[in-house]
Design a protein around this motif. Structure first.
Motif, PDB file in Angstrom:
ATOM      1  N   LEU A  92      40.457  44.366  36.927  1.00 45.79           N
ATOM      2  CA  LEU A  92      40.644  43.332  35.919  1.00 45.79           C
ATOM      3  C   LEU A  92      39.321  42.630  35.656  1.00 45.79           C
ATOM      4  O   LEU A  92      38.673  42.152  36.596  1.00 45.79           O
ATOM      5  N   TYR A  93      38.891  42.596  34.400  1.00 45.19           N
ATOM      6  CA  TYR A  93      37.817  41.673  34.010  1.00 45.19           C
ATOM      7  C   TYR A  93      38.501  40.415  33.493  1.00 45.19           C
ATOM      8  O   TYR A  93      39.525  40.510  32.789  1.00 45.19           O
ATOM      9  N   TYR A  94      37.976  39.246  33.795  1.00 47.91           N
ATOM     10  CA  TYR A  94      38.660  38.015  33.363  1.00 47.91           C
ATOM     11  C   TYR A  94      37.652  36.892  33.155  1.00 47.91           C
ATOM     12  O   TYR A  94      36.559  36.893  33.729  1.00 47.91           O
ATOM     13  N   ASP A  95      38.074  35.944  32.355  1.00 51.44           N
ATOM     14  CA  ASP A  95      37.227  34.783  32.060  1.00 51.44           C
ATOM     15  C   ASP A  95      37.249  33.851  33.271  1.00 51.44           C
ATOM     16  O   ASP A  95      38.192  33.087  33.471  1.00 51.44           O
ATOM     17  N   ALA A  96      36.195  33.936  34.080  1.00 51.13           N
ATOM     18  CA  ALA A  96      36.172  33.148  35.319  1.00 51.13           C
ATOM     19  C   ALA A  96      35.961  31.668  35.039  1.00 51.13           C
ATOM     20  O   ALA A  96      36.208  30.821  35.896  1.00 51.13           O
ATOM     21  N   ALA A  97      35.507  31.348  33.822  1.00 54.14           N
ATOM     22  CA  ALA A  97      35.273  29.935  33.473  1.00 54.14           C
ATOM     23  C   ALA A  97      36.530  29.324  32.836  1.00 54.14           C
ATOM     24  O   ALA A  97      36.496  28.168  32.399  1.00 54.14           O
ATOM     25  N   TYR A  98      37.617  30.092  32.799  1.00 58.11           N
ATOM     26  CA  TYR A  98      38.839  29.608  32.146  1.00 58.11           C
ATOM     27  C   TYR A  98      39.256  28.243  32.723  1.00 58.11           C
ATOM     28  O   TYR A  98      39.438  28.098  33.934  1.00 58.11           O
ATOM     29  N   GLY A  99      39.360  27.239  31.837  1.00 55.00           N
ATOM     30  CA  GLY A  99      39.842  25.917  32.246  1.00 55.00           C
ATOM     31  C   GLY A  99      38.818  25.053  32.955  1.00 55.00           C
ATOM     32  O   GLY A  99      39.090  23.890  33.263  1.00 55.00           O
ATOM     33  N   GLN A 100      37.613  25.579  33.224  1.00 60.06           N
ATOM     34  CA  GLN A 100      36.614  24.785  33.961  1.00 60.06           C
ATOM     35  C   GLN A 100      35.936  23.794  33.017  1.00 60.06           C
ATOM     36  O   GLN A 100      35.807  24.046  31.823  1.00 60.06           O
ATOM     37  N   ASN A 101      35.509  22.682  33.563  1.00 62.20           N
ATOM     38  CA  ASN A 101      34.733  21.735  32.755  1.00 62.20           C
ATOM     39  C   ASN A 101      33.281  22.204  32.775  1.00 62.20           C
ATOM     40  O   ASN A 101      32.479  21.753  33.566  1.00 62.20           O
ATOM     41  N   SER A 102      32.983  23.145  31.911  1.00 63.88           N
ATOM     42  CA  SER A 102      31.661  23.748  31.920  1.00 63.88           C
ATOM     43  C   SER A 102      31.408  24.417  30.571  1.00 63.88           C
ATOM     44  O   SER A 102      32.348  24.880  29.915  1.00 63.88           O
ATOM     45  N   ARG A 113      29.307  26.967  30.552  1.00 59.95           N
ATOM     46  CA  ARG A 113      28.779  28.276  30.939  1.00 59.95           C
ATOM     47  C   ARG A 113      29.865  29.344  30.694  1.00 59.95           C
ATOM     48  O   ARG A 113      31.060  29.053  30.733  1.00 59.95           O
ATOM     49  N   HIS A 114      29.410  30.566  30.450  1.00 59.72           N
ATOM     50  CA  HIS A 114      30.343  31.673  30.170  1.00 59.72           C
ATOM     51  C   HIS A 114      30.218  32.712  31.285  1.00 59.72           C
ATOM     52  O   HIS A 114      29.166  33.351  31.415  1.00 59.72           O
ATOM     53  N   VAL A 115      31.268  32.837  32.086  1.00 59.78           N
ATOM     54  CA  VAL A 115      31.207  33.751  33.230  1.00 59.78           C
ATOM     55  C   VAL A 115      32.402  34.707  33.169  1.00 59.78           C
ATOM     56  O   VAL A 115      33.557  34.271  33.093  1.00 59.78           O
ATOM     57  N   LEU A 116      32.087  35.992  33.195  1.00 57.00           N
ATOM     58  CA  LEU A 116      33.135  37.012  33.233  1.00 57.00           C
ATOM     59  C   LEU A 116      33.242  37.510  34.673  1.00 57.00           C
ATOM     60  O   LEU A 116      32.234  37.861  35.289  1.00 57.00           O
ATOM     61  N   GLY A 117      34.459  37.518  35.218  1.00 55.15           N
ATOM     62  CA  GLY A 117      34.667  37.996  36.583  1.00 55.15           C
ATOM     63  C   GLY A 117      35.176  39.428  36.565  1.00 55.15           C
ATOM     64  O   GLY A 117      35.810  39.858  35.596  1.00 55.15           O
ATOM     65  N   LEU A 118      34.903  40.159  37.615  1.00 52.66           N
ATOM     66  CA  LEU A 118      35.500  41.490  37.803  1.00 52.66           C
ATOM     67  C   LEU A 118      36.231  41.463  39.133  1.00 52.66           C
ATOM     68  O   LEU A 118      35.634  41.170  40.173  1.00 52.66           O
ATOM     69  N   PHE A 119      37.539  41.737  39.097  1.00 50.61           N
ATOM     70  CA  PHE A 119      38.352  41.786  40.306  1.00 50.61           C
ATOM     71  C   PHE A 119      38.823  43.232  40.476  1.00 50.61           C
ATOM     72  O   PHE A 119      39.445  43.788  39.572  1.00 50.61           O
TER      73      PHE A 119
END
Ligand SMILES: Cc1cc2nc3c(=O)[nH]c(=O)nc-3n(C[C@H](O)[C@H](O)[C@H](O)COP(=O)(O)OP(=O)(O)OC[C@H]3O[C@@H](n4cnc5c(N)ncnc54)[C@H](O)[C@@H]3O)c2cc1C
Length: 388
Positions: free
Chosen positions: A263-273, A275-281
């Motif tokens: 799964l690739y996912y928006d790791a910054a989802y809901g964060q007060n930031s 920055r744009h970070v995509l996670g890979l799980f």
């Protein structure tokens, strides 16, 4: 969403859906503070289970010591603060059950909990990548929550660690446990210890590889369960981009769900930031393309596959990346027991031996649920209650 899609989605987010937990009954610190047990307890491992067990023993006034093989606490809740302006969870990330589990762990209603979590919005975009196509779906996540500018690790650090940190001995790799006499003798790389009871929280993969010698050896049914469970490999990576060009999550069809997940996912989802970070799980066979690559090969591979999906937007917006290979962590050697494991086997893993050895941790549960931080914590609550 069909049940099959729901299970697949849950699988992609690492939830052991068939046995989603029945809530463990929650006893307040007042109810749990009395104990007839008079003796000392050694806890092996300072991950979610070990820390929770120590915290509860402290509340009950029972003498305990935590023996931790590495130089840090947290185990598979490891996170980094060095990547962007919010914590990046390199292991356990989502809260898979109701937030009330945090109160269960703290076990003290007088402590106000100041931890923010955010469930996924019902209209969040979830994409499925099958073959060469991306299908955008509206899946209505309801079951998972993200910690906001925090993490599982940060929760434990704030609410649990203060009551146990003076009782943790670091760099103490447990090598052998002799429970043949009244007292239990534990040999570590940092000295010898005795105890009346032991709570073992080491990842099951380490027991599979025989890293702790037991005298007498563990009963046959226990050894069988340890050897027969399937532990998924685990790999995570995070990429910072200058722009967000991806949906909340992109699941990948990697064959059977039982083999693994990606799964690739928006790791910054809901964060007060900003920055744009995509996670890979990835777990199980999902880790295969990544886990043996050098750092340079890894980022080339990830940017290449993302460029194919997102019209070259990945390489043109790339800033930096980081990764975590759980197979290479010497005191984990993998991710967790796979979601489709036989629940009876997991229950056997959780059973105590000779009223001396108690097992707690994400793989040693009642068989209703496993493979997550909350299951590790709840198994520790069970183990301490059994002892006391
Ligand atoms: C890639 C990945 C993604 C995940 N995602 C999620 C998620 O989104 N949500 C979720 O809830 N969970 C998730 N999990 C699972 C979750 O992180 C774990 O289930 C949980 O943290 C395990 O806690 P534990 O205490 O059982 O074990 P651990 O955290 O592994 O703690 C065991 C401790 O024992 C120590 N130890 C090992 N051997 C010895 C020894 N011989 N002597 C002394 N100490 C020893 C280790 O160093 C470690 O500190 C994920 C895990 C991984 C790997």
């Amino acid at each position: 969403m069909t049940r099959q899609e729901f299970i697949k989605m849950c699988g992609l987010l690492g939830i052991s859906i068939p046995f989603q937990s029945v809530l463990t009954s929650y006893k307040s610190s007042e109810e749990t503070s009395k104990s007839n047990f008079k003796g000392n307890v050694l806890i092996i491992g300072a991950g979610a289970a070990g820390l929770t067990a120590g915290h509860l023993l402290r509340q009950k006034g029972i003498e305990f010591q935590i023996l931790e093989a590495s130089s840090v606490y947290g185990g598979r809740m490891k996170r980094t603060l060095d990547f962007v302006d919010f914590p990046i969870p390199l292991g356990g990330e989502w809260l898979h059950v109701e937030k009330g589990v945090l109160s269960e762990i703290i076990n003290d209603p007088s402590v106000p909990i100041n931890v923010k979590t955010k469930p996924y919005d019902m209209d969040v975009d979830y994409a499925l990548y099958e073959g060469e196509e991306v299908y955008l779906k509206d899946i209505g996540f309801k079951i998972d929550q993200k910690f906001i500018n925090s993490s599982w690790f940060d929760f434990f650090e704030q609410y649990v660690v203060p009551s146990v940190q003076n009782n943790i001995l670091f760099n103490a790799v447990v090598k052998s446990i002799d429970y043949s006499k009244d007292k239990i003798f534990v040999n570590t790389s940092n000295g010898e210890f005795t105890a009346d009871k032991i709570i073992i929280t080491t990842p099951v993969k380490l027991l599979q590889t025989g890293s702790i010698a037991f005298t007498p050896q563990l009963p046959e049914h226990k050894r069988e369960a340890i050897n027969d469970v399937t532990v998924w490999d685990g790999f995570k990576a995070f990429i910072e981009f200058s722009e967000k060009f991806y949906p909340a999550a992109i699941g990948f069809d990697i064959g059977s769900d039982r083999d693994g997940e990606k799964l690739y996912y928006d790791a910054a989802y809901g964060q007060n930031s900003n920055r744009h970070v995509l996670g890979l799980f990835t777990v199980g066979s999902g880790t295969l393309p990544y886990r043996e690559l050098s750092d340079k090969e890894l980022i080339e591979y990830m940017l290449n596959e993302l460029d194919e999906i997102f019209d070259n937007k990945a390489s043109s917006n790339y800033i930096k990346h980081t990764s975590q290979n759980w197979n290479k962590e010497p005191f984990a050697k993998g991710a967790y027991v796979y979601n489709y494991e036989n629940w009876r086997r997991v229950r056997t893993l959780g059973k105590s031996v000779s009223d001396k050895l108690y097992f707690a941790g994400t793989s040693y549960t009642t068989g209703e649920d496993w493979g997550s931080v909350h299951t590790a914590a709840r198994s520790a609550i069970r183990a301490v209650n059994e002892i006391t």
